[in-house]
Design a protein around this motif. Structure first.
Motif, mmCIF file in Angstrom:
data_model
loop_
_atom_site.group_PDB
_atom_site.id
_atom_site.type_symbol
_atom_site.label_atom_id
_atom_site.label_comp_id
_atom_site.label_asym_id
_atom_site.label_seq_id
_atom_site.Cartn_x
_atom_site.Cartn_y
_atom_site.Cartn_z
ATOM 1 N N TYR A 126 0.822 -1.205 0.000
ATOM 2 C CA TYR A 126 0.000 0.000 0.000
ATOM 3 C C TYR A 126 0.858 1.259 0.000
ATOM 4 O O TYR A 126 1.889 1.322 0.691
ATOM 5 N N VAL A 147 -9.534 2.230 0.970
ATOM 6 C CA VAL A 147 -8.448 1.723 0.138
ATOM 7 C C VAL A 147 -8.919 1.707 -1.304
ATOM 8 O O VAL A 147 -10.003 1.191 -1.606
ATOM 9 N N ALA A 159 -6.360 -7.434 -2.232
ATOM 10 C CA ALA A 159 -6.650 -6.507 -1.144
ATOM 11 C C ALA A 159 -8.067 -6.723 -0.620
ATOM 12 O O ALA A 159 -8.291 -6.745 0.596
ATOM 13 N N ALA A 188 -5.339 4.910 1.242
ATOM 14 C CA ALA A 188 -4.369 3.876 0.887
ATOM 15 C C ALA A 188 -4.633 3.436 -0.548
ATOM 16 O O ALA A 188 -5.789 3.354 -0.978
ATOM 17 N N ALA A 190 -3.727 0.325 -3.096
ATOM 18 C CA ALA A 190 -3.183 -1.027 -3.238
ATOM 19 C C ALA A 190 -2.575 -1.173 -4.629
ATOM 20 O O ALA A 190 -3.281 -1.125 -5.635
#
Length: 262
Positions: A126, A147, A159, A188, A190
């Protein structure tokens, strides 16, 4: 494909740099239209998986160079299908719209297409915005965290499987995901260790987390139930590792620091 045919392909492929004689089965499965149609995905910066596009929309990078090398080996023209995500490449290959594609080999894709041995191994992690409480990958999975992952990508699927509390959303492109990170609507991103260093400076104070929540091999894929095509691409990949074709493609893309898969 019979073992003797595979041996013949391996022997022919040992003569690098020139067109490689391919039997009718190989040409029928790999270039049924007379042109090798190659699927690659693009991103803002080159990686062993992603190409970049110039002002004219032409692709440059490792995946493009390997597709061109396959076409040269077969002695057929090459046409590139350049799209924003590897999910689009997978869909095109599974439907027969293209003949080969470069993508990560996760279990979802293996149900739809077949892979040669990987030429690179990606590790998923991340990029996180400035938050002192997020120090490790496990810290991302908490309430209040959003995310972002690329739609249809192996990294986004991995993820989604690993996150139990954090919210995961999809972006259509890397640029769209980075826009969300800059705006703070995602905390975040991924993606893979090899891709993130060139993106990180766009988000002041952001960090790339150590470790990996998943790893995948990256390789050339062919359509399911095409044994001649699969044997040829397997042999091509091994030859390309041995004769420096892949190493040169990495170097031309500025990726000499990265290791080729054994």
């Amino acid at each position: 494909m019979k073992a003797t045919m595979l041996f013949g392909l391996m022997l022919a492929l040992s003569f690098g740099g020139k067109a490689i004689a391919a039997d009718d089965d190989v040409l029928h499965e790999l270039a049924p239209t007379g042109t090798l149609r190659v699927g690659v995905a693009y991103a803002p910066a080159p990686t062993p998986l992603f190409v970049v596009k110039d002002a004219a929309g032409e692709a440059h990078g490792v995946a493009r160079d390997l597709g061109a090398a396959v076409g040269k080996a077969l002695d057929v023209p090459v046409a590139f299908f350049v799209v924003a995500t590897t999910g689009e490449v997978t869909n095109a290959l599974a439907s027969g719209a293209i003949d080969i594609g470069v993508m990560p080999a996760d279990e979802d894709r293996r149900k739809r297409v077949d892979f040669a041995p990987p030429y690179f191994v990606i590790e998923c992690t991340y990029l996180v915005t400035d938050n002192p409480e997020i120090k490790a990958i496990a810290d991302v999975d908490r309430g209040g965290m959003t995310v972002v992952g690329i739609a249809g990508s192996a990294t986004e699927r991995a993820a989604a499987r690993s996150l139990k509390v954090a919210k995961i959303v999809e972006a259509k492109t890397v640029d769209e995901a980075m826009t969300m990170m800059k705006a703070g609507t995602a905390q975040a991103f991924a993606l893979t260790h090899d891709a993130l260093p060139l993106l990180q400076p766009q988000v002041p104070g952001s960090r790339i987390l150590d470790g990996a929540f998943q790893s995948f091999g990256v390789g050339i894929a062919v359509q399911k139930d095409h044994p001649a095509a699969l044997a040829y691409i397997k042999a091509f990949t091994e030859r390309a590792k041995a004769d420096g074709t892949i190493r040169r493609a990495f170097g031309d893309a500025g990726l000499n620091r990265l290791q080729i898969a054994p």
